[in-house]
Design a protein around this motif. Structure first.
Motif, PDB file in Angstrom:
ATOM      1  N   ALA A  85       0.817  -1.506   0.258  1.00  0.00           N
ATOM      2  CA  ALA A  85       0.221   0.061   0.255  1.00  0.00           C
ATOM      3  C   ALA A  85       0.915   1.156  -0.185  1.00  0.00           C
ATOM      4  O   ALA A  85       0.606   2.225  -0.700  1.00  0.00           O
ATOM      5  N   THR A  86       1.876   1.201   0.684  1.00  0.00           N
ATOM      6  CA  THR A  86       2.809   2.386   0.828  1.00  0.00           C
ATOM      7  C   THR A  86       3.564   2.590  -0.673  1.00  0.00           C
ATOM      8  O   THR A  86       3.626   3.727  -1.054  1.00  0.00           O
ATOM      9  N   MET A  87       3.768   1.391  -1.170  1.00  0.00           N
ATOM     10  CA  MET A  87       4.612   1.409  -2.573  1.00  0.00           C
ATOM     11  C   MET A  87       3.330   2.106  -3.734  1.00  0.00           C
ATOM     12  O   MET A  87       3.865   3.340  -4.245  1.00  0.00           O
ATOM     13  N   GLY A  88       2.242   1.632  -3.417  1.00  0.00           N
ATOM     14  CA  GLY A  88       1.221   2.350  -4.262  1.00  0.00           C
ATOM     15  C   GLY A  88       0.914   4.046  -4.012  1.00  0.00           C
ATOM     16  O   GLY A  88       0.863   4.672  -4.883  1.00  0.00           O
ATOM     17  N   GLU A  89       0.880   4.311  -2.712  1.00  0.00           N
ATOM     18  CA  GLU A  89       0.569   5.397  -2.448  1.00  0.00           C
ATOM     19  C   GLU A  89       1.771   6.403  -3.047  1.00  0.00           C
ATOM     20  O   GLU A  89       1.521   7.470  -3.326  1.00  0.00           O
ATOM     21  N   VAL A  90       2.964   5.989  -2.655  1.00  0.00           N
ATOM     22  CA  VAL A  90       4.119   6.558  -2.931  1.00  0.00           C
ATOM     23  C   VAL A  90       4.194   7.052  -4.567  1.00  0.00           C
ATOM     24  O   VAL A  90       4.142   8.291  -5.006  1.00  0.00           O
ATOM     25  N   VAL A  91       3.810   6.066  -5.440  1.00  0.00           N
ATOM     26  CA  VAL A  91       3.784   6.373  -6.651  1.00  0.00           C
ATOM     27  C   VAL A  91       2.621   7.087  -7.094  1.00  0.00           C
ATOM     28  O   VAL A  91       2.933   8.136  -8.151  1.00  0.00           O
ATOM     29  N   LYS A  92       1.631   7.274  -6.412  1.00  0.00           N
ATOM     30  CA  LYS A  92       0.435   8.099  -7.005  1.00  0.00           C
ATOM     31  C   LYS A  92       0.661   9.633  -6.480  1.00  0.00           C
ATOM     32  O   LYS A  92       0.140  10.564  -6.926  1.00  0.00           O
ATOM     33  N   THR A  93       1.483   9.644  -5.492  1.00  0.00           N
ATOM     34  CA  THR A  93       1.392  11.244  -4.809  1.00  0.00           C
ATOM     35  C   THR A  93       2.846  11.759  -4.905  1.00  0.00           C
ATOM     36  O   THR A  93       2.806  13.088  -5.065  1.00  0.00           O
ATOM     37  N   GLY A  97       3.432  11.353 -14.199  1.00  0.00           N
ATOM     38  CA  GLY A  97       3.395  10.925 -15.478  1.00  0.00           C
ATOM     39  C   GLY A  97       3.675   9.309 -15.458  1.00  0.00           C
ATOM     40  O   GLY A  97       3.605   8.790 -16.547  1.00  0.00           O
ATOM     41  N   TYR A  98       3.910   8.654 -14.274  1.00  0.00           N
ATOM     42  CA  TYR A  98       4.205   7.183 -14.354  1.00  0.00           C
ATOM     43  C   TYR A  98       2.768   6.796 -14.016  1.00  0.00           C
ATOM     44  O   TYR A  98       2.168   7.031 -13.258  1.00  0.00           O
ATOM     45  N   GLU A  99       2.606   5.699 -14.826  1.00  0.00           N
ATOM     46  CA  GLU A  99       1.381   5.065 -14.629  1.00  0.00           C
ATOM     47  C   GLU A  99       1.314   4.095 -13.447  1.00  0.00           C
ATOM     48  O   GLU A  99       2.204   3.230 -13.295  1.00  0.00           O
ATOM     49  N   ALA A 138       6.678  -3.744 -13.085  1.00  0.00           N
ATOM     50  CA  ALA A 138       7.951  -3.292 -12.588  1.00  0.00           C
ATOM     51  C   ALA A 138       8.769  -4.062 -11.480  1.00  0.00           C
ATOM     52  O   ALA A 138       9.710  -4.499 -11.282  1.00  0.00           O
ATOM     53  N   ALA A 139       7.520  -4.263 -10.474  1.00  0.00           N
ATOM     54  CA  ALA A 139       8.191  -4.909  -9.476  1.00  0.00           C
ATOM     55  C   ALA A 139       8.420  -6.354  -9.631  1.00  0.00           C
ATOM     56  O   ALA A 139       9.374  -7.088  -9.271  1.00  0.00           O
ATOM     57  N   GLN A 140       7.638  -7.138 -10.673  1.00  0.00           N
ATOM     58  CA  GLN A 140       7.592  -8.529 -11.157  1.00  0.00           C
ATOM     59  C   GLN A 140       9.062  -8.616 -11.997  1.00  0.00           C
ATOM     60  O   GLN A 140       9.941  -9.549 -11.824  1.00  0.00           O
ATOM     61  N   ARG A 141       9.424  -7.267 -12.579  1.00  0.00           N
ATOM     62  CA  ARG A 141      10.755  -7.540 -13.352  1.00  0.00           C
ATOM     63  C   ARG A 141      11.962  -7.360 -12.350  1.00  0.00           C
ATOM     64  O   ARG A 141      12.900  -8.156 -12.483  1.00  0.00           O
ATOM     65  N   CYS A 142      11.827  -6.782 -11.374  1.00  0.00           N
ATOM     66  CA  CYS A 142      12.758  -6.506 -10.198  1.00  0.00           C
ATOM     67  C   CYS A 142      12.832  -7.958  -9.553  1.00  0.00           C
ATOM     68  O   CYS A 142      13.975  -8.669  -9.273  1.00  0.00           O
ATOM     69  N   GLY A 143      11.730  -8.601  -9.321  1.00  0.00           N
ATOM     70  CA  GLY A 143      11.812 -10.036  -8.721  1.00  0.00           C
ATOM     71  C   GLY A 143      12.704 -10.918  -9.362  1.00  0.00           C
ATOM     72  O   GLY A 143      13.450 -11.608  -9.038  1.00  0.00           O
ATOM     73  N   GLU A 144      12.198 -10.920 -10.859  1.00  0.00           N
ATOM     74  CA  GLU A 144      12.992 -11.753 -11.878  1.00  0.00           C
ATOM     75  C   GLU A 144      14.574 -11.549 -11.868  1.00  0.00           C
ATOM     76  O   GLU A 144      15.262 -12.423 -11.873  1.00  0.00           O
ATOM     77  N   ARG A 145      14.971 -10.293 -11.750  1.00  0.00           N
ATOM     78  CA  ARG A 145      16.359  -9.787 -11.834  1.00  0.00           C
ATOM     79  C   ARG A 145      16.993 -10.481 -10.489  1.00  0.00           C
ATOM     80  O   ARG A 145      18.188 -10.674 -10.406  1.00  0.00           O
TER      81      ARG A 145
END
Length: 137
Positions: free
Chosen positions: A31-39, A45-47, A54-61
């Motif tokens: 929830a914190t991550m989502g709120e940070v991206v929204k605010t 401009g980031y959807e 993006a989180a999934q790509r990070c997990g894969e890396r």
């Protein structure tokens, strides 16, 4: 790490590695991550729909043998120096989201401080601000 990522995605990677460090991404952290991206202006401009991919790509890396080292290097290469303190602040915010910081999260914070060469006063101010924001009555 041959692929490049956006500055915003690098910041998401910072939050993901902090949240996932203790092998558990809590609802509060997500929830914190989502709120940070929204605010926050840095995500203008980031959807928000791009956070999960993006989180999934990070997990894969991170699954690679040297995943954490590679991801930390990628983040440091992508982020401009003036956003190092912002990245650290986001990591602290995610770590504090569930009102407890695990030893694994503390280790990630240490790695980020070292990678970003943040001075002690900056680190203390960021951490003290997070403590103040997350106090309960």
């Amino acid at each position: 790490m041959s692929d490049t990522i956006s500055i915003q995605e690098a910041l998401i990677y910072v939050m993901v590695i902090t949240s996932a460090s203790d092998a558990s991404m809590t609802d509060s952290e997500l929830a914190t991550m989502g709120e940070v991206v929204k605010t926050l202006p840095v995500f203008k401009g980031y959807e928000s729909a791009n956070v999960l991919p993006a989180a999934q790509r990070c997990g894969e890396r991170l699954q690679a043998e040297t995943g954490l080292t590679d991801v930390l290097g990628l983040i440091a290469d992508i982020l401009p120096v003036h956003l190092f303190d912002t990245a650290y602040a986001l990591a602290v915010e995610v770590a504090a989201a569930d009102l407890g910081v695990s030893k694994e999260e503390l280790r990630i914070l240490q790695l980020l401080r070292d990678r970003f060469s943040l001075d002690k006063l900056t680190v203390a101010a960021i951490e003290r601000g997070a403590i103040a924001r997350h106090k309960t009555a």
